[in-house]
Design a protein around this motif. Structure first.
Motif, PDB file in Angstrom:
ATOM      1  N   LEU A  10       1.239  -1.207  -0.452  1.00 20.71           N
ATOM      2  CA  LEU A  10      -0.072  -0.119  -0.244  1.00 20.71           C
ATOM      3  C   LEU A  10       0.817   1.395  -0.672  1.00 20.71           C
ATOM      4  CD1 LEU A  10      -2.625   1.177   0.739  1.00 20.71           C
ATOM      5  CD2 LEU A  10      -2.443   0.934   2.834  1.00 20.71           C
ATOM      6  N   THR A  12       0.407   5.533   0.432  1.00 21.58           N
ATOM      7  CA  THR A  12      -0.952   6.298  -0.362  1.00 21.58           C
ATOM      8  C   THR A  12       0.085   7.647  -0.412  1.00 21.58           C
ATOM      9  OG1 THR A  12      -1.943   5.517   1.487  1.00 21.58           O
ATOM     10  CG2 THR A  12      -2.057   7.636   1.208  1.00 21.58           C
ATOM     11  N   THR A  50      -3.301   4.777   7.103  1.00 23.76           N
ATOM     12  CA  THR A  50      -3.410   3.716   6.688  1.00 23.76           C
ATOM     13  C   THR A  50      -4.513   3.641   6.811  1.00 23.76           C
ATOM     14  OG1 THR A  50      -1.028   2.601   6.946  1.00 23.76           O
ATOM     15  CG2 THR A  50      -2.653   1.751   7.236  1.00 23.76           C
ATOM     16  N   SER A  53      -6.770   4.805   4.095  1.00 22.33           N
ATOM     17  CA  SER A  53      -7.066   4.129   2.819  1.00 22.33           C
ATOM     18  C   SER A  53      -7.781   3.088   3.054  1.00 22.33           C
ATOM     19  CB  SER A  53      -5.570   4.171   2.793  1.00 22.33           C
ATOM     20  OG  SER A  53      -4.438   5.150   2.907  1.00 22.33           O
ATOM     21  N   ARG A  56     -10.876   4.045   2.574  1.00 17.22           N
ATOM     22  CA  ARG A  56     -11.060   5.335   1.522  1.00 17.22           C
ATOM     23  C   ARG A  56     -11.562   6.719   1.815  1.00 17.22           C
ATOM     24  NH1 ARG A  56     -13.107   1.910  -3.446  1.00 17.22           N
ATOM     25  NH2 ARG A  56     -13.637   4.116  -4.539  1.00 17.22           N
ATOM     26  N   ASN A  64      -4.434   6.036  -4.053  1.00 13.79           N
ATOM     27  CA  ASN A  64      -3.731   5.203  -3.237  1.00 13.79           C
ATOM     28  C   ASN A  64      -2.991   4.090  -4.606  1.00 13.79           C
ATOM     29  OD1 ASN A  64      -3.781   4.733  -0.440  1.00 13.79           O
ATOM     30  ND2 ASN A  64      -6.238   4.208  -0.630  1.00 13.79           N
ATOM     31  N   ILE A  76      -9.351  -0.530  -3.285  1.00 21.90           N
ATOM     32  CA  ILE A  76      -9.110   0.330  -4.339  1.00 21.90           C
ATOM     33  C   ILE A  76      -9.282   0.738  -5.265  1.00 21.90           C
ATOM     34  CG2 ILE A  76      -6.809   1.176  -5.328  1.00 21.90           C
ATOM     35  CD1 ILE A  76      -5.296   0.605  -2.667  1.00 21.90           C
TER      36      ILE A  76
END
Length: 324
Positions: A10, A12, A50, A53, A56, A64, A76
């Protein structure tokens, strides 16, 4: 047992005045059904970003990359309308400060009802009964009366119980709790943690618990990931983390915990601070603050590697040979 949530590589990124910066950089972790995963680190290490993310809920200047899979569904790339069905229904979030998360213009009962009606397709009367039931479930005294009260009429601990009731209202599979006890005094903290543990035991809900308090981690978590400067630097089960920490940052966090046994005039601290996202050092991101850093630490970034079974560490000073 397969993971309910799996996060892989991941990243961001935020568009800023300094250009595009990575606040979360290559994070991997998973959570199994019924498990509590602790996410630990100082302010600014990327814990909350985190969690946002996964939900969302990032601002418009963020993006992302990587993979966030929930029950086999890739979040995602999920269309926003479908993501709205996941939020609150399958994954719920308890925020750090309930006064800013609850709407001051609506009663707490109405706010719990809204989530229930949106996701559970039941009547308003059934939603009201569900809301009162959830207020009772989180140990709220006078649940019938509090149903009709506004957030400002409640204490901090009661508002946090309302947030937990909202989170649990639709029987989510995963709860993300972002510093759920930070603004509360120690007595109320203990009550809230007991409540979360009891609800998890009764419902089998998984929890992702974000905190900087290692005491909370020791009490609540099964496994822990330690984050620093947007990366995971150590991952293991909670017992191993306290008995055999490997990363210098983890050791520093544990050493800074006050102890009744050691009579110290001053608490141990980690010198310096977390680097800003646009000022990351060249090699290991913790090297400028690490008293054991060697030349390689300042020149090359280490990978997160498994040093023992189910124990990972991102450090040039730790190898499989050192661990054995």
């Amino acid at each position: 047992m397969s993971a309910i949530l799996e996060v892989k590589n991941l990243k961001t990124k935020f568009k800023t005045d300094y250009g595009t910066v990575s606040v979360v950089d290559g994070v991997d972790f998973s959570i199994k059904p019924g498990e509590t995963l602790g996410v630990v680190g100082e302010s600014g290490c990327g814990k909350s970003v985190t969690s946002l993310s996964v939900m969302r809920l990032l601002p418009s200047n963020a993006s992302n990359e990587g993979s966030i899979t929930f029950q086999g569904k890739e979040l995602i790339s999920l269309p926003e309308k479908q993501m709205q069905q996941v939020r609150g229904n399958d994954i719920a979030m308890i925020f750090q400060e309930p006064m800013t998360s609850l709407n001051p213009l609506h009663t707490v009962g109405r706010q719990i009802e809204e989530a229930v009606i949106l996701h559970m397709n039941i009547s308003k009367q059934e939603a009201k009964e569900r809301a009162i039931k959830m207020l009772n479930a989180v140990g709220m005294p006078r649940a019938q009366e509090i149903y009709g009260e506004y957030p400002h009429q409640l204490s901090g601990g009661m508002r946090q119980r309302v947030m937990i009731a909202m989170a649990m209202a639709c029987d989510p599979k995963l709860i993300i709790a972002d510093e759920p006890t930070t603004a509360l005094d120690v007595t109320i903290q203990a009550q809230i943690l007991d409540l979360m543990r009891d609800l998890k035991d009764k419902t089998g809900t998984s929890i992702m618990l974000i905190t900087h308090d290692l005491g909370v981690v020791a009490e609540m978590c099964d496994r822990v990931i330690v984050m620093y400067a947007g990366q995971v630097v150590e991952e293991t089960d909670v017992q191993t983390l306290f008995e055999n920490p490997k990363h210098p940052y983890t050791m520093g966090l544990i050493d800074s915990i006050p102890s009744f046994e050691d009579e110290k005039e001053y608490l141990n601290t980690i010198p310096g601070s977390v680097p800003l996202p646009y000022e990351m050092p060249k090699g290991c991101r913790f090297a400028p603050r690490c008293s054991w850093a060697k030349e390689i630490c300042h020149q090359h970034a280490p990978e997160l590697m498994e040093i023992e079974s189910q124990h990972k560490c991102r450090c040039w000073l730790v190898t499989k040979e050192d661990a054995s």
